[in-house]
Structures are given as structure tokens and as C-alpha cells.
Design a protein around this motif. Structure first.
Motif, PDB file in Angstrom:
ATOM      1  N   THR A 117      -0.634  -3.681  -0.561  1.00  0.00           N
ATOM      2  CA  THR A 117       0.727  -4.934  -1.178  1.00  0.00           C
ATOM      3  C   THR A 117       0.933  -4.071  -2.363  1.00  0.00           C
ATOM      4  OG1 THR A 117       0.868  -6.293  -2.210  1.00  0.00           O
ATOM      5  CG2 THR A 117      -0.896  -6.251  -2.114  1.00  0.00           C
ATOM      6  N   MET A 134       2.008  -5.554  -5.011  1.00  0.00           N
ATOM      7  CA  MET A 134       0.844  -6.737  -5.902  1.00  0.00           C
ATOM      8  C   MET A 134       0.090  -6.687  -7.066  1.00  0.00           C
ATOM      9  SD  MET A 134       3.293  -9.917  -3.633  1.00  0.00           S
ATOM     10  CE  MET A 134       3.396 -10.624  -4.626  1.00  0.00           C
ATOM     11  N   TYR A 150      -2.284 -17.205  -2.895  1.00  0.00           N
ATOM     12  CA  TYR A 150      -2.046 -17.440  -1.858  1.00  0.00           C
ATOM     13  C   TYR A 150      -3.141 -16.924  -0.583  1.00  0.00           C
ATOM     14  CZ  TYR A 150      -0.231 -15.419   2.707  1.00  0.00           C
ATOM     15  OH  TYR A 150      -0.497 -15.275   4.517  1.00  0.00           O
ATOM     16  N   GLU A 177      -3.405  -8.021  -7.542  1.00  0.00           N
ATOM     17  CA  GLU A 177      -4.113  -9.148  -7.449  1.00  0.00           C
ATOM     18  C   GLU A 177      -3.890 -10.604  -7.723  1.00  0.00           C
ATOM     19  OE1 GLU A 177      -8.405  -8.105  -5.346  1.00  0.00           O
ATOM     20  OE2 GLU A 177      -8.032  -7.064  -7.861  1.00  0.00           O
ATOM     21  N   SER A 178      -3.907 -11.072  -9.013  1.00  0.00           N
ATOM     22  CA  SER A 178      -3.219 -11.708  -9.485  1.00  0.00           C
ATOM     23  C   SER A 178      -2.213 -12.018  -9.227  1.00  0.00           C
ATOM     24  CB  SER A 178      -3.351 -11.958 -11.212  1.00  0.00           C
ATOM     25  OG  SER A 178      -1.836 -10.594 -11.500  1.00  0.00           O
ATOM     26  N   SER A 179      -1.488 -11.390  -8.710  1.00  0.00           N
ATOM     27  CA  SER A 179       0.187 -12.563  -8.117  1.00  0.00           C
ATOM     28  C   SER A 179      -0.716 -13.218  -6.823  1.00  0.00           C
ATOM     29  CB  SER A 179       0.866 -11.648  -7.722  1.00  0.00           C
ATOM     30  OG  SER A 179       1.653 -11.263  -9.918  1.00  0.00           O
ATOM     31  N   VAL A 180      -1.543 -12.394  -6.322  1.00  0.00           N
ATOM     32  CA  VAL A 180      -1.783 -12.472  -5.042  1.00  0.00           C
ATOM     33  C   VAL A 180      -3.046 -14.149  -4.393  1.00  0.00           C
ATOM     34  CG1 VAL A 180      -0.341 -10.992  -3.705  1.00  0.00           C
ATOM     35  CG2 VAL A 180      -2.245 -10.663  -4.004  1.00  0.00           C
TER      36      VAL A 180
END
Length: 289
Positions: free
Chosen positions: A212, A214, A222, A216-219
Motif C-alpha cells: 500500500t 498509504m 481500518y 500506517e497512520s492512514s490505515v
């Protein structure tokens, strides 16, 4: 507390590895056996719960093997079974479980047959008592319980190796630390435990890697929700940054390959990623800003 017979016959789901050696802790040699052990356990569907590195110290070895033997189904030790004064694993393991060191005649015969004469020992004779012979004998004096079947306490994995895997307390397997011996011997151990594995057909544990872009803070939110949802199914969700790359990794690990596959489209969508076969295969160096 389980008996020796119970430990030697129960299903193997958990494992631990004990690396023994001052040279590892002192940085003199690099430990590769623990990594090999991890891959071996993964391929056979065992959950490797712990890896420890300790010095060549009798008290440390005794404490560690007792604790690990009680907590895990299979324990592998690496190192400390050579001919020199600091090779004290056999004697320490023997003391840990109240056993004596006994010359294993079968191992001794194999040693004499398979050991190649060394050029610096031109006068060596197996039939003559000498410091060199006594040093060699230390390697075939094993922790043995005379009341139990000897064949279950010393396993020979190959006709080309005289070194046995000493089995103590039913679930402690003592191996040499030299990787060129440790690796084939650990691989050969499979034949002796195959019928006690959760998955004797060898399907092992499956791992799916999703790359990914993205951070880590963004996922994180989820993945936290996903991990809680799939944990009852025996699936572990992992998130790993790949320093120096634009992409990070999300992993799905579990025994049910079909269920793991069913999760892939959802995860790919939510982390805006793509599935890869090997971590880092799509790496692109980060560009300076």
C-alpha cells in the motif's frame, strides 16, 4: 504438569527456539538458526511463540529449558554440544530434568564410522585413551532416561550424519549450533513429528502480502477494525513500514487459505493497494522533497 509421555505424543501447535552461545551474544557470529527455525515452523503450521538467546551458563540453560518445556509443545535448542569446555548444553539439560549423561553406543559407533581423520591428529586412535578421544566422547554422552525407550531419546535424521538429535523431557530437541548441521537436522526432524502436526499434509500457514502507498497512520483505524473482526477466524493482521520505499506492507496470516483469499479484495480496496507475492517487489525509492 504434563508427563514426559504426554509431551512426546500430544499435538504440536506451539514451538520455541533457544539459541545458546556466548559467541552470539558477543557479536562474534551471526545467528541464522532462529530465522531458519521460524520459516520451518511456518511451513509446518506451527506457531513459533518465542526465540531466546542466552549465554553458555548452566543456570541460564536450566531455567530456560524447564520453562519452555512446560509452556510449549516443541522446543528446539541450538548450540553448545561440541567437544570444548564451554559446550555445556548436554550437561545443563541433563541437570534440568534430573538425568545422567550416558554414552550413546549407537552415536559413538556412527561417530567412529563417519568422522574423517584430521590432518593435525595423525596419531589419533579410537581405541587409545587420550585427551582428544575424551573430547570427542563428550559429544555422544547424552541426557538419557534409562527407563524410557532409547530410540525415542536420540533421533538420527540421516545416514550421513552421526550427530543425533537428543530428545529430553519428551519435547526438548537439542541440536548443534553450526548452521550447516542445524538446518539439515531440523529439516530431518519433520519425519519424526509429522503425525503430531495439526496439518500433517504440510499445508502449513498461509501469508498474503498487500502493498500500500498509504502511511500506517492512514490505515490504522481500518486495520484495527479488521484485526478484531477476523481474529476469531484465526487470522492475524500485520502492518509493516518499508523504510526508504514509497510503499508499506499489510499482511494476512492464518491457516484457512480460502478465508484469507476472501479478504483480499476488501483489504486491497481499503488500503488502496495491490497484492504482491514477495514483500518489496514493487518498491520505488522515496524521492527527496
Amino acid at each position: 504438569m504434563a508427563s514426559v509421555e504426554e509431551r512426546s505424543s500430544r499435538t504440536i501447535t506451539t514451538a520455541a527456539c533457544l539459541i545458546i552461545g556466548d559467541e552470539v551474544l558477543g557479536g562474534k557470529t551471526k545467528d541464522t538458526n532462529s530465522r531458519y527455525m521460524a520459516r520451518w515452523c511456518f511451513s509446518l503450521g506451527m506457531s513459533l511463540k518465542r526465540i531466546e538467546v542466552i549465554e553458555d551458563d548452566e543456570a541460564e540453560i536450566i531455567e530456560a529449558v524447564r520453562r519452555m518445556s512446560d509452556r510449549y509443545d516443541l522446543v528446539v535448542t541450538s548450540g553448545g554440544i561440541g567437544p570444548t569446555h564451554d559446550d555445556i548444553t548436554y550437561q545443563s539439560v541433563a541437570k534440568a530434568f534430573g538425568l545422567e549423561l550416558i554414552l550413546h553406543e549407537g552415536a559413538y559407533k556412527r561417530m567412529k564410522k563417519l568422522s574423517k581423520p584430521k590432518h593435525w591428529e595423525p596419531e589419533f586412535n579410537w581405541d587409545v585413551d587420550s585427551p582428544a578421544r575424551n573430547a570427542k566422547l563428550r559429544m555422544v554422552q547424552l541426557p538419557i532416561d534409562p527407563s524410557r525407550n532409547l530410540a525415542k531419546q536420540a533421533l538420527f535424521v540421516s545416514d550421513t550424519l552421526w550427530v543425533p538429535i537428543s530428545v529430553v523431557n519428551g519435547n526438548v530437541y537439542v541440536l548443534p549450533g553450526l548452521p550447516k548441521l542445524f538446518e539439515p537436522m531440523l529439516g530431518g526432524l519433520k519425519q519424526f513429528i509429522i503425525d503430531r502436526l495439526v496439518d500433517p499434509e504440510g499445508k502449513g500457514i498461509s501469508r498474503i502480502i498487500i502493498s500500500t502507498p498509504m502511511p500506517e497512520s492512514s490505515v490504522a483505524a481500518y486495520l484495527t477494525e479488521l484485526a478484531a473482526r477476523v481474529e476469531p477466524k484465526g487470522v492475524k493482521v500485520g502492518s509493516y513500514p518499508r523504510w526508504g520505499s514509497k510503499n508499506n506492507s499489510v499482511t494476512l496470516v492464518g491457516r484457512d487459505a480460502e478465508y484469507l483469499e476472501s479478504l483480499v479484495p476488501e483489504v486491497v480496496e481499503n488500503v488502496r493497494g495491490k497484492r504482491v507475492s514477495v514483500e518489496g517487489e514493487d518498491d520505488e525509492p522515496e524521492t527527496a522533497t
